[in-house]
Design a protein around this motif. Sequence first.
Motif, short mmCIF file in Angstrom:
data_model
loop_
_atom_site.label_atom_id
_atom_site.label_comp_id
_atom_site.label_asym_id
_atom_site.label_seq_id
_atom_site.Cartn_x
_atom_site.Cartn_y
_atom_site.Cartn_z
N GLU A 227 0.83 -1.21 0.00
CA GLU A 227 0.00 0.00 0.00
C GLU A 227 0.87 1.26 0.00
O GLU A 227 0.61 2.21 -0.74
CB GLU A 227 -0.93 -0.02 1.21
N ARG A 228 1.91 1.26 0.81
CA ARG A 228 2.81 2.43 0.84
C ARG A 228 3.53 2.60 -0.49
O ARG A 228 3.71 3.72 -0.98
CB ARG A 228 3.80 2.32 2.00
N ASP B 21 1.16 4.08 -3.11
CA ASP B 21 0.99 5.52 -2.98
C ASP B 21 2.18 6.29 -3.54
O ASP B 21 2.03 7.33 -4.18
CB ASP B 21 0.73 5.91 -1.52
N ASN C 232 -11.58 12.18 -2.79
CA ASN C 232 -10.90 11.32 -1.82
C ASN C 232 -9.59 12.00 -1.40
O ASN C 232 -8.60 11.95 -2.11
CB ASN C 232 -10.63 9.94 -2.44
N ASP C 233 -9.62 12.64 -0.25
CA ASP C 233 -8.45 13.40 0.20
C ASP C 233 -7.31 12.51 0.68
O ASP C 233 -6.20 12.99 0.89
CB ASP C 233 -8.85 14.38 1.31
N ASP C 234 -7.56 11.22 0.86
CA ASP C 234 -6.50 10.29 1.26
C ASP C 234 -5.64 9.84 0.08
O ASP C 234 -4.56 9.30 0.27
CB ASP C 234 -7.10 9.05 1.94
#
Length: 194
Positions: free
Chosen positions: A14-15, A18, A93-95
């Motif tokens: 996941e990291r 991103d 989606n601010d994430d």
Amino acid sequence: MPRRPNYDRDDLIERARDLFWQHGWAGTSLKDLEAALQMKPGSFYAAFGSKDALFELALDKYASDGAARLGALAAKLGPLQALQQFPAHVITNDDAPAKACMLSKTYLELQARNHPLARKADKNLTKMEAQFAALFAQAQAQGDIGKMHDPQKLARKYQSDLLGLRVTAERNKADAISIADDLAADVKRLSETA
């Protein structure tokens, strides 16, 4: 007996997703990955094998998470309402580390190099289009849109509009929100011909 790794593989993927999503394949170095994942080179290679192998895992994570979000929205609201709300959902989606679609960014970056990851991104884009087509077909079967519409053709246009919207969101969020409203209205209008 080999030692069990003391890291959460899903969290690392996941990291990495991103980081790749924000900076792209070429813009993300092994040093960037090692720093973001807090891994030494030997541990990185033992866990993932290569930057490309990790990128492929990150692409799959991106695609499966997006499909799950749309599926959950459809389960909650029904297919047509989910398709209406999804454009606003993805750009607000601010994430998310970026507004533009990671799959399309990857395809555009790597297809000229004939890189296998471009083909992987294309396959995931095709799956995404198929999910949109399935939702349009469900809405049609429920009588929410007319029989004269071709769900596959609707899905292609919807995906194209959505990808363009996401690029606009990178440039100007206010314009993107207005365009997302227009896309929702276009989908809603399909019900008027039911």
